[in-house]
Motif scaffolding. Structure first.
Motif, mmCIF file in Angstrom:
data_model
loop_
_atom_site.group_PDB
_atom_site.id
_atom_site.type_symbol
_atom_site.label_atom_id
_atom_site.label_comp_id
_atom_site.label_asym_id
_atom_site.label_seq_id
_atom_site.Cartn_x
_atom_site.Cartn_y
_atom_site.Cartn_z
ATOM 1 N N LEU A 171 0.820 -1.207 0.000
ATOM 2 C CA LEU A 171 0.000 0.000 0.000
ATOM 3 C C LEU A 171 0.857 1.262 0.000
ATOM 4 C CD1 LEU A 171 -2.701 1.469 0.210
ATOM 5 C CD2 LEU A 171 -2.606 1.138 2.697
ATOM 6 N N LEU A 172 1.879 1.303 0.851
ATOM 7 C CA LEU A 172 2.696 2.514 0.942
ATOM 8 C C LEU A 172 3.449 2.780 -0.353
ATOM 9 C CD1 LEU A 172 4.116 2.261 4.585
ATOM 10 C CD2 LEU A 172 2.233 3.680 3.730
ATOM 11 N N ILE B 126 2.491 1.852 -3.398
ATOM 12 C CA ILE B 126 1.513 2.319 -4.379
ATOM 13 C C ILE B 126 1.152 3.778 -4.125
ATOM 14 C CG2 ILE B 126 -0.872 2.073 -5.163
ATOM 15 C CD1 ILE B 126 -0.608 -0.902 -4.911
ATOM 16 N N LEU B 127 0.923 4.128 -2.871
ATOM 17 C CA LEU B 127 0.571 5.505 -2.552
ATOM 18 C C LEU B 127 1.690 6.473 -2.930
ATOM 19 C CD1 LEU B 127 -1.225 5.171 0.912
ATOM 20 C CD2 LEU B 127 -2.238 5.770 -1.286
ATOM 21 N N ARG B 128 2.930 6.096 -2.621
ATOM 22 C CA ARG B 128 4.050 6.973 -2.971
ATOM 23 C C ARG B 128 4.136 7.170 -4.472
ATOM 24 N NH1 ARG B 128 9.433 4.172 -2.823
ATOM 25 N NH2 ARG B 128 8.892 3.945 -5.016
ATOM 26 N N ASN B 129 3.941 6.106 -5.209
ATOM 27 C CA ASN B 129 4.023 6.205 -6.667
ATOM 28 C C ASN B 129 2.862 6.993 -7.250
ATOM 29 O OD1 ASN B 129 6.253 4.490 -8.193
ATOM 30 N ND2 ASN B 129 5.814 3.478 -6.250
ATOM 31 N N VAL B 130 1.656 6.759 -6.739
ATOM 32 C CA VAL B 130 0.492 7.486 -7.245
ATOM 33 C C VAL B 130 0.618 8.973 -6.942
ATOM 34 C CG1 VAL B 130 -1.994 7.841 -6.948
ATOM 35 C CG2 VAL B 130 -1.088 5.529 -7.183
ATOM 36 N N VAL B 131 1.045 9.295 -5.742
ATOM 37 C CA VAL B 131 1.112 10.693 -5.322
ATOM 38 C C VAL B 131 2.264 11.431 -5.985
ATOM 39 C CG1 VAL B 131 1.478 12.218 -3.344
ATOM 40 C CG2 VAL B 131 -0.066 10.263 -3.138
ATOM 41 N N TRP C 137 -0.929 18.755 -6.644
ATOM 42 C CA TRP C 137 -2.143 18.263 -5.996
ATOM 43 C C TRP C 137 -2.976 19.403 -5.450
ATOM 44 C CZ3 TRP C 137 -4.285 13.907 -6.918
ATOM 45 C CH2 TRP C 137 -3.496 12.793 -7.281
ATOM 46 N N ILE D 176 -6.992 4.187 -9.474
ATOM 47 C CA ILE D 176 -7.811 3.572 -8.426
ATOM 48 C C ILE D 176 -8.060 2.098 -8.726
ATOM 49 C CG2 ILE D 176 -10.117 3.559 -7.392
ATOM 50 C CD1 ILE D 176 -10.137 6.604 -7.721
ATOM 51 N N GLY E 99 -4.562 0.174 -8.742
ATOM 52 C CA GLY E 99 -4.033 0.127 -7.382
ATOM 53 C C GLY E 99 -4.848 -0.805 -6.498
ATOM 54 N N TYR F 262 0.228 -3.002 -10.638
ATOM 55 C CA TYR F 262 0.481 -1.572 -10.693
ATOM 56 C C TYR F 262 1.917 -1.270 -11.119
ATOM 57 C CZ TYR F 262 1.114 3.283 -9.450
ATOM 58 O OH TYR F 262 1.410 4.609 -9.524
#
Length: 529
Positions: A240-241, A243-248, A290, A331, A334, A344
């Motif tokens: 999760l972390l 994926i979040l870092r990459n998405v953000v 963002w 979304i 991920g 992902y």
């Protein structure tokens, strides 16, 4: 109904594409080739028969790109600039499409600002010098969306015009799926926009459904074949972390970096070292990016609900047609990666960058007064520059130093000597499938005349991208008659493996006489008998 502009400003769109292309291709000659681009060379330099054999075994997901690159490299070769030029041209074409889409949604001013935002997105100018299919996914996504808007414009036109434009949309959508299966998610985004836009008629929605259904039906055989190779898609063991870092951050506002592995810098990050400025710059770009998206969504929140607002009819479709395109793929992929199977990869969602650029401008246009807009624009440009420069340094491709390795061996190795490409990680298989041999694929001139002592089957013979190798201790026969062996290995090659290699060579009379750390990634070791 989708806002329609009577003028056809093709000249402005072409100019926009040229500007975007020049920015994307700036410094294309700088970075060393790396493993992904070596895979492109490995595939594109095969015969047609060898390509079809490979597709039956591996990498069908990029098959359309490889076919096109086969034709291209046959004419222009595999030098870094020639290899990357198609991607830059694809980004230029996407820039023209961005202008045309944005012009339809909000007019010329919005179009030019959207092109500027698109050109300055780090993921965009990364794709422009990456010899992989990602730039083409951007072009196809933008062209497909433009075709959809044009098809919706013909709601009251002659039947033949409507059918022709819907056929163009269906064809581009099909090409998108064949080029990268993730582009099927763009069609999902279009579905949401079609349902969301309350100004569309029932007939328009039915016509879209027919075109999308035709695309899906024709795609079924390809998707069935691709399902057998699904293990090649996405990144493994992703949490999760990550994926979040990459998405953000990485997905749009950073791209890939001059690091050995994404997110881990080879040197300490300090403000006194310009080579590391991309890291704090990426944080600034991410925060501003963002923030602008949030401002744009908040400003247009009434139009998202489909209720009356102070916005004109011409303003309303901007978020309706960009937000699903930008966020839904991330979304869906991920969530699937977390709940079902890893799929992902930030680079696979490059096709969403046109929508992101327009979202940024929606937020940017809401800033008041004008002096604040100028301040934000200046801050973004200044923050983007270190990222742009970092991607065009010699080691800009994930820390790759292959160009330096090839140059060193071209000057020091001699015909008739041996070369040993070590495994890139521990592998518990009878044959070694991943080695540092990609350097020889990327820079073949430096290795001509050298004997590859562990090569078992070439990539074409093995129907893979990397080929197969023997282990070193199975290669004694290939060392007969050699007086010098060059070992090419990563700097993080395990001490145990390096010791075992050296001990085996010692039993055959070889002694290590030099170790040269060529760059942050690789080293060259010389053994003489």
């Amino acid at each position: 109904m989708i806002p329609h502009l009577r003028a056809r400003p093709i000249g402005a769109a072409v100019l926009a594409g040229l500007v975007v292309g020049v920015i994307a291709l700036g410094g294309v000659w700088g970075p060393s080739l790396w493993s992904d681009e070596a895979a492109t060379i490995s595939a594109a330099t095969r015969s047609w028969a060898e390509l079809w054999a490979m597709f039956a075994n591996i990498d069908l997901v990029h098959g359309l790109y490889y076919l096109g690159m086969h034709v291209w490299v046959s004419a222009f070769g595999t030098a870094p600039v020639a290899l990357r030029l198609p991607s830059g041209l694809a980004i230029a074409g996407a820039g023209s499409c961005v202008w045309l889409i944005a012009n339809r949604l909000r007019g010329r001013r919005f179009a030019w600002w959207s092109v500027a935002a698109f050109a300055l997105l780090p993921r965009v100018f990364w794709a422009g010098i990456e010899a992989r299919p990602y730039a083409f996914t951007v072009l196809i996504a933008a062209a497909s969306t433009l075709a959809l808007l044009r098809a919706l414009d013909t709601a009251t036109g002659p039947t033949r015009h409507r059918i022709g434009r819907w056929a163009v949309y269906a064809l581009l959508s099909l090409i998108g799926v064949l080029a990268n299966v993730y582009l099927a998610l763009l069609v999902v985004g279009h579905l949401v926009s079609i349902c969301w836009d309350r100004q569309l008629s029932r007939r328009q929605r039915v016509e879209w459904l027919a075109a999308a259904g035709a695309t899906g039906l024709v795609s079924v055989p390809f998707l069935a074949a691709l399902a057998r190779q699904s293990g090649q898609i996405g990144d493994h063991e992703i949490g999760l972390l990550v994926i979040l870092r990459n998405v953000v951050v990485n997905q749009w506002f950073l791209g890939d970096t001059p690091t050995l592995t994404n997110g881990v810098a080879p040197t300490a990050i300090t403000l006194t070292n310009p080579a590391t400025w991309w890291f704090p710059a990426a944080i600034i770009v991410t925060l501003l990016g963002w923030a602008l998206i949030a401002v744009g969504v908040w400003r247009d929140r009434f139009s998202l609900r489909g209720t009356p607002s102070a916005l004109s009819d011409r303003d309303r479709p901007a978020l309706v047609w960009t937000l699903p395109w930008a966020v839904l793929p991330a979304i869906i992929i991920g969530g699937y990666s977390l709940l079902v199977s890893p799929m992902y990869g930030a680079r696979y969602l490059t096709f969403a960058t046109p929508a992101v650029a327009m979202l940024l401008v929606v937020g940017f246009s809401a800033i008041r007064p004008a002096v604040w807009r100028r301040a934000v624009a200046g801050a973004l440009v200044l923050a983007v520059l270190p990222i742009y420069v970092s991607q065009r340094m010699t080691d800009g491709k994930n820390g790759s130093d292959w160009a330096q390795v090839a140059e060193y061996l071209a000057h020091h190795a001699r015909d008739g000597q041996g070369v040993y490409f070590t495994p890139t990680y521990a592998q518990n298989t009878p044959t070694v499938r991943q080695t540092s041999r990609g350097i020889a694929v990327a820079y073949p001139d430096a290795f001509r005349g050298l004997r590859d002592i562990t090569l078992l089957r070439t990539p074409a013979e093995a129907n893979t991208l990397a080929g197969e190798s023997r282990s070193l201790d199975q290669s004694a026969a290939q060392l007969v008659g050699l007086d010098t062996v060059w070992m090419v290995r990563r700097n993080d090659y395990s001490t145990a493996s390096a010791g075992a290699d050296e001990a085996f060579l010692a039993t055959l009379g070889f002694k290590r006489v030099a170790t040269v750390r060529v760059g942050a990634l690789d080293q060259v070791v010389r053994f003489d008998r």
